[in-house]
Design an enzyme around this catalytic site. Structure first.
Site, mmCIF file in Angstrom:
data_model
loop_
_atom_site.group_PDB
_atom_site.id
_atom_site.type_symbol
_atom_site.label_atom_id
_atom_site.label_comp_id
_atom_site.label_asym_id
_atom_site.label_seq_id
_atom_site.Cartn_x
_atom_site.Cartn_y
_atom_site.Cartn_z
ATOM 1 N N LYS A 31 1.011 -1.182 0.082
ATOM 2 C CA LYS A 31 0.005 -0.242 0.106
ATOM 3 C C LYS A 31 0.912 1.210 -0.027
ATOM 4 C CE LYS A 31 -3.916 -2.472 2.239
ATOM 5 N NZ LYS A 31 -4.449 -2.720 3.611
ATOM 6 N N GLN B 40 -5.045 -1.466 9.449
ATOM 7 C CA GLN B 40 -4.881 -2.703 8.765
ATOM 8 C C GLN B 40 -5.638 -3.641 9.850
ATOM 9 O OE1 GLN B 40 -3.739 -3.272 5.734
ATOM 10 N NE2 GLN B 40 -4.059 -5.735 5.916
ATOM 11 N N ASP C 36 -11.511 2.673 3.916
ATOM 12 C CA ASP C 36 -11.767 1.551 3.840
ATOM 13 C C ASP C 36 -13.415 1.266 3.563
ATOM 14 O OD1 ASP C 36 -9.989 -0.449 3.838
ATOM 15 O OD2 ASP C 36 -9.675 -0.671 5.935
HETATM 16 N N1 GUN Z 1 -6.778 -6.791 5.727
HETATM 17 C C1 GUN Z 1 -7.189 -7.472 4.796
HETATM 18 N N2 GUN Z 1 -7.788 -6.830 3.919
HETATM 19 C C2 GUN Z 1 -8.247 -5.481 4.591
HETATM 20 C C3 GUN Z 1 -8.916 -4.500 3.919
HETATM 21 O O1 GUN Z 1 -9.630 -4.274 2.701
HETATM 22 N N3 GUN Z 1 -8.745 -3.447 4.570
HETATM 23 C C4 GUN Z 1 -8.000 -3.374 6.112
HETATM 24 N N4 GUN Z 1 -7.909 -2.317 6.813
HETATM 25 N N5 GUN Z 1 -7.286 -4.567 6.627
HETATM 26 C C5 GUN Z 1 -7.689 -5.607 5.641
#
Ligand code: GUN
Length: 298
Positions: free
Chosen positions: A54, A98, A121
Site C-alpha cells: 500500500k 490494517q 476503507d
Molecule cells: N486486511 C485485509 N483486507 C483488508 C482491508 O480491505 N482493509 C483493512 N483495513 N485491512 C485488511
C-alpha cells in the site's frame, strides 16, 4: 478455456494512471499531494506485506504515505488516541487501520473512531449507512474493484442479474448495494441458501466471496456469464513438489473458464484492484476535503 481473462493487473494500472493525473492537479492547486495514513499493529507477516505494498503504490502515484507501526501489545486507548490525532491532522486525507487487529483490541470500536470523511476503507457505520441510503460517500475497496471490472467487461450493468455468494461486511454486503447502485437485480447467497448451483446458474454476473477454495464449479455457471472471484485461498500443490502450495479462488477456474464469458484469474484478478481502489478513495477523500470537483474519469 473459452472465457476471456479479466486482467485485474492491467485494470489497476490504468486506474493508477488516471489517479496520477488527479494527484498532480491537486498538488498544483493546493501545494500538497493527498496523504494516506496506514496503521499496523503487531507483526503479522501477511499484514506487513499488504502495508508495504500500500505504501509503495501510494508513493508511486505521487501521494504521501504515512506509516504507523505499533507494538503488538498496544492498548485500545493508545490506538484510539492515534486515530484521533490522524482525524485532527489537516494534512491526512485517508486513514486505514490494517485488519485483523491483535485479539485483545476491539476492532469495531477502533474502526468507528475514524472520521467518515477519511474512512478510505469504507468500513465505518456512517460510510455503510451512506452506501445503503444511496448518498455519496467512501465505498469499500474490494467490492468497488468488482464493479469496475464488471463494467469494464459489460459496460452498462443495468438489468443484469447479479448473484453474490458470501455476505461478509468487507465484501458481500457492500457488493450487493454497489451492484444495486448499478441497477443490477441483486441476490445474496450464503451457507443456508437452497440449491446454490441453480441460483448461480441464473447470474449474468457471479461474485464469489465465500472464502472456500474452488467451491463454485463450471456447471454452476450460466454460459457467457461474467465471473468475478474474490477468494484467495492457499492450497497444497504437490504437483509443484513436496510441501509446495499455490493460491486459488472460490471458483474452480479450470471448469468455470469453459462456460463463463469472462472470468478473473486468482491471483491477478480482483486482488490488484483492491489497493488501486484504496488509492482512488484517498484521492476522492482529498478532493472532497479540498473542495475540488470530484473527477468523473476515475
Ligand atoms: N486486511 C485485509 N483486507 C483488508 C482491508 O480491505 N482493509 C483493512 N483495513 N485491512 C485488511
Amino acid at each position: 478455456m473459452s472465457a476471456t481473462l479479466i486482467d485485474g493487473k492491467a485494470n489497476a494500472a490504468a486506474l493508477r494512471d488516471r489517479l496520477t493525473g488527479v494527484v498532480r492537479a491537486l498538488q498544483a492547486a493546493h501545494g500538497r499531494a493527498p496523504a494516506l495514513a496506514v496503521v499496523l499493529v503487531g507483526d503479522d507477516p501477511a499484514s506487513q506485506v499488504y502495508v508495504r505494498n500500500k505504501a509503495r503504490q501510494t508513493q508511486e502515484i505521487g501521494m504521501r504515505s504515512i506509516e504507523h507501526r505499533l507494538d503488538e501489545k498496544t492498548s485500545q486507548e493508545d490506538l484510539r488516541k492515534l486515530v484521533q490525532s490522524l482525524n485532527a491532522d489537516p494534512a491526512v486525507d485517508g486513514i486505514l487501520v490494517q485488519l485483523p487487529l491483535p485479539a485483545h483490541l476491539d476492532e469495531a470500536a477502533i474502526i468507528e473512531q475514524i472520521d467518515p470523511a477519511k474512512d478510505v476503507d469504507g468500513l465505518t457505520e456512517a460510510s455503510a449507512g451512506r452506501l445503503v441510503l444511496g448518498k455519496p460517500g467512501l465505498r469499500p475497496c474490494t467490492p468497488t474493484g468488482c464493479v469496475i471490472l464488471a463494467r469494464d467487461v459489460l459496460g452498462d450493468l443495468g438489468g443484469k442479474s447479479c448473484v453474490i455468494v458470501g455476505r461478509s461486511i468487507l465484501v458481500g454486503k457492500p457488493a450487493a448495494f454497489l451492484f444495486l447502485e448499478q441497477n443490477c437485480t441483486v441476490t445474496i447467497a450464503h451457507s443456508r441458501t437452497h440449491d446454490l448451483p441453480a441460483l448461480c446458474r441464473d447470474a449474468d454476473i457471479l461474485i464469489a466471496a465465500v472464502g472456500r477454495a474452488q467451491m463454485i464449479k463450471g456447471d454452476w455457471i450460466k454460459p457467457g456469464a461474467t465471473v468475478i472471484d474474490v477468494g484467495i485461498n492457499r492450497v497444497d500443490a504437490p504437483e509443484r513438489g513436496a510441501g509446495k502450495t499455490r493460491l486459488v479462488g472460490d471458483v474452480d477456474f479450470d471448469t468455470a473458464s469453459q462456460t463463463a464469458g469472462a472470468i478473473t484469474p486468482v491471483p491477478g484478478g480482483v486482488g490488484p484492484m483492491t489497493i488501486a481502489c484504496l488509492l482512488r478513495n484517498t484521492v476522492l477523500a482529498a478532493c472532497a476535503r479540498m473542495d475540488w470537483p470530484l473527477p468523473a474519469e476515475i
